[in-house]
Design an enzyme around this catalytic site. Structure first.
Site, PDB file in Angstrom:
ATOM      1  N   LYS A  10       0.790  -1.269  -0.080  1.00  0.00           N
ATOM      2  CA  LYS A  10      -0.021   0.011   0.001  1.00  0.00           C
ATOM      3  C   LYS A  10       0.963   1.184  -0.032  1.00  0.00           C
ATOM      4  O   LYS A  10       0.498   2.165  -0.828  1.00  0.00           O
ATOM      5  CB  LYS A  10      -0.893   0.106   1.245  1.00  0.00           C
ATOM      6  CG  LYS A  10      -1.879  -1.174   1.234  1.00  0.00           C
ATOM      7  CD  LYS A  10      -2.840  -0.938   2.320  1.00  0.00           C
ATOM      8  CE  LYS A  10      -2.188  -0.837   3.928  1.00  0.00           C
ATOM      9  NZ  LYS A  10      -1.687  -2.364   4.310  1.00  0.00           N
ATOM     10  N   ARG A  85      -9.605   0.812   9.080  1.00  0.00           N
ATOM     11  CA  ARG A  85      -9.085  -0.778   9.400  1.00  0.00           C
ATOM     12  C   ARG A  85     -10.155  -1.500   9.944  1.00  0.00           C
ATOM     13  O   ARG A  85      -9.955  -2.524  10.277  1.00  0.00           O
ATOM     14  CB  ARG A  85      -7.728  -0.432  10.095  1.00  0.00           C
ATOM     15  CG  ARG A  85      -6.413  -1.015   9.443  1.00  0.00           C
ATOM     16  CD  ARG A  85      -5.433  -0.842  10.469  1.00  0.00           C
ATOM     17  NE  ARG A  85      -4.042  -1.545  10.197  1.00  0.00           N
ATOM     18  CZ  ARG A  85      -3.296  -0.974   9.758  1.00  0.00           C
ATOM     19  NH1 ARG A  85      -3.110   0.017   9.181  1.00  0.00           N
ATOM     20  NH2 ARG A  85      -1.780  -1.630   9.324  1.00  0.00           N
ATOM     21  N   ARG A 119      11.690  -6.257   4.396  1.00  0.00           N
ATOM     22  CA  ARG A 119      11.308  -4.807   4.353  1.00  0.00           C
ATOM     23  C   ARG A 119      12.297  -3.818   5.185  1.00  0.00           C
ATOM     24  O   ARG A 119      12.705  -4.200   6.327  1.00  0.00           O
ATOM     25  CB  ARG A 119       9.956  -4.668   4.718  1.00  0.00           C
ATOM     26  CG  ARG A 119       9.532  -3.199   4.840  1.00  0.00           C
ATOM     27  CD  ARG A 119       8.000  -2.898   4.804  1.00  0.00           C
ATOM     28  NE  ARG A 119       7.000  -3.381   6.037  1.00  0.00           N
ATOM     29  CZ  ARG A 119       5.926  -2.999   5.959  1.00  0.00           C
ATOM     30  NH1 ARG A 119       5.287  -2.405   4.981  1.00  0.00           N
ATOM     31  NH2 ARG A 119       5.232  -3.288   7.232  1.00  0.00           N
ATOM     32  N   ARG A 152      11.796  -2.425  10.862  1.00  0.00           N
ATOM     33  CA  ARG A 152      10.371  -2.156  11.657  1.00  0.00           C
ATOM     34  C   ARG A 152      10.154  -3.053  12.756  1.00  0.00           C
ATOM     35  O   ARG A 152      10.271  -4.412  12.600  1.00  0.00           O
ATOM     36  CB  ARG A 152       9.016  -1.919  11.091  1.00  0.00           C
ATOM     37  CG  ARG A 152       8.669  -0.559  10.318  1.00  0.00           C
ATOM     38  CD  ARG A 152       7.443  -0.460   9.676  1.00  0.00           C
ATOM     39  NE  ARG A 152       6.157  -1.178  10.274  1.00  0.00           N
ATOM     40  CZ  ARG A 152       5.051  -1.107   9.456  1.00  0.00           C
ATOM     41  NH1 ARG A 152       5.021  -0.372   8.565  1.00  0.00           N
ATOM     42  NH2 ARG A 152       3.920  -1.533  10.320  1.00  0.00           N
ATOM     43  N   ARG A 163      -0.556  -9.640  12.855  1.00  0.00           N
ATOM     44  CA  ARG A 163      -1.141  -8.635  12.220  1.00  0.00           C
ATOM     45  C   ARG A 163      -2.074  -9.058  10.931  1.00  0.00           C
ATOM     46  O   ARG A 163      -2.941  -8.610  10.863  1.00  0.00           O
ATOM     47  CB  ARG A 163      -0.024  -7.621  11.520  1.00  0.00           C
ATOM     48  CG  ARG A 163       0.662  -6.997  12.819  1.00  0.00           C
ATOM     49  CD  ARG A 163       2.081  -6.300  12.349  1.00  0.00           C
ATOM     50  NE  ARG A 163       1.756  -5.250  11.133  1.00  0.00           N
ATOM     51  CZ  ARG A 163       2.800  -4.944  10.279  1.00  0.00           C
ATOM     52  NH1 ARG A 163       4.061  -5.397  10.434  1.00  0.00           N
ATOM     53  NH2 ARG A 163       2.580  -4.056   9.524  1.00  0.00           N
TER      54      ARG A 163
HETATM   55  P1  AMP Z   1       0.871   0.196   9.232  1.00  0.00           P
HETATM   56  O1  AMP Z   1       2.155   0.986   9.060  1.00  0.00           O
HETATM   57  O2  AMP Z   1      -0.205   0.812   8.138  1.00  0.00           O
HETATM   58  O3  AMP Z   1       1.224  -1.312   9.057  1.00  0.00           O
HETATM   59  O4  AMP Z   1       0.418   0.343  10.903  1.00  0.00           O
HETATM   60  C1  AMP Z   1       1.289  -0.141  11.534  1.00  0.00           C
HETATM   61  C2  AMP Z   1       0.354  -0.373  13.019  1.00  0.00           C
HETATM   62  O5  AMP Z   1      -0.308   1.103  13.639  1.00  0.00           O
HETATM   63  C3  AMP Z   1      -0.757  -1.334  12.866  1.00  0.00           C
HETATM   64  O6  AMP Z   1      -0.404  -2.757  13.102  1.00  0.00           O
HETATM   65  C4  AMP Z   1      -1.737  -0.849  14.009  1.00  0.00           C
HETATM   66  O7  AMP Z   1      -1.150  -1.146  15.150  1.00  0.00           O
HETATM   67  C5  AMP Z   1      -1.377   0.648  13.968  1.00  0.00           C
HETATM   68  N1  AMP Z   1      -2.426   1.349  13.035  1.00  0.00           N
HETATM   69  C6  AMP Z   1      -2.275   2.116  11.879  1.00  0.00           C
HETATM   70  N2  AMP Z   1      -3.399   2.459  11.361  1.00  0.00           N
HETATM   71  C7  AMP Z   1      -4.281   2.183  12.179  1.00  0.00           C
HETATM   72  C8  AMP Z   1      -5.674   2.232  12.274  1.00  0.00           C
HETATM   73  N3  AMP Z   1      -6.352   2.868  10.972  1.00  0.00           N
HETATM   74  N4  AMP Z   1      -6.465   1.603  13.096  1.00  0.00           N
HETATM   75  C9  AMP Z   1      -5.921   1.096  14.070  1.00  0.00           C
HETATM   76  N5  AMP Z   1      -4.581   0.725  14.368  1.00  0.00           N
HETATM   77  C10 AMP Z   1      -3.734   1.379  13.069  1.00  0.00           C
END
Ligand code: AMP
Length: 208
Positions: A10, A85, A119, A152, A163
């Site tokens: 994404k 999400r 990554r 990360r 996840r």
């Molecule tokens: P990402 O970088 O999008 O993979 O997000 C990393 C982490 O941030 C996720 O595994 C969640 O713990 C948290 N997170 C990101 N976006 C959201 C969201 N819209 N709602 C809830 N938690 C989020």
């Protein structure tokens, strides 16, 4: 809105679309990581949740999104990456603004697990790379800002599995929500980045 499992690509596609449309990317994951790096109250609250691979409570995410949307560069629209999400977040977003298109990037779980192990991200400008599929020009160094790339915390294999589970349970139902609205466009993520970019370009009708 960009929808898809963690590691589906994404962020990479969001960056291409940003350049083509000249509108900002609103990545809730990046905003949360920035809050953690800055040591804010919010950052302290969410750090262990994120490291465990769970979702941050909706209300905390809404606050971040609302604050970012108030900035002037968002006036012409934004590309959401990692938001909404949950169905609850999707409903809240519909109340706040009009979603044009939802691009769903489909990648099988076993491919995701492989990808996440390679990554690398830039802690400074958030650019994302893969050691084999999308490497930086100089190993370990961000092309854009020259910072040293990092892994990360939540990209450890056990956390990635958690996840993915969270994704299938809590996020995937959003697909039906947007399909019912006629907004969903699905693209199968390809082994080669250039092939996925071409499919995304066709799906959106935008030259990338
Ligand atoms: P990402 O970088 O999008 O993979 O997000 C990393 C982490 O941030 C996720 O595994 C969640 O713990 C948290 N997170 C990101 N976006 C959201 C969201 N819209 N709602 C809830 N938690 C989020």
């Amino acid at each position: 809105v960009l929808l898809g499992a963690p590691g589906a690509g994404k962020g990479t596609q969001a960056e291409k679309i940003r350049k083509a449309l000249d509108i900002p990317v609103l990545s809730t994951g990046n905003l949360l990581r920035q809050a953690i790096a800055a040591g804010t109250e919010l950052g302290k609250k969410v750090e262990s949740i994120i490291d465990g691979g769970n979702l941050v409570p909706d209300e905390l995410v809404f606050g971040l999104v609302a604050e970012r949307l108030r900035e002037p560069d968002c006036a012409r629209g934004v590309i959401f990456d990692g938001f909404p999400r949950t169905i609850h977040q999707a409903e809240a977003l519909d109340k706040a603004l009009a979603v044009d298109v939802v691009l769903d990037l489909e990648v099988p779980d076993d491919v995701i697990l492989h990808r996440m192990s390679g990554r690398r991200i830039c802690p400074n400008c958030q650019a994302s790379y893969h050691v084999v599929d999308n490497p930086p020009r100089v190993e370990g160094v961000c092309d854009k800002c020259g910072a040293a790339l990092t892994i990360r915390h939540d990209d450890q294999p056990e956390t990635v599995k958690a996840r993915l589970e969270v994704y299938h349970k809590q996020t995937e139902p959003i697909k039906e929500y947007y399909r019912a609205q006629g907004k969903l466009r699905t693209v199968q993520g390809q082994p080669r980045l250039s092939d996925t970019v071409r499919l995304v370009s066709e799906a959106l009708g935008v030259a990338l």
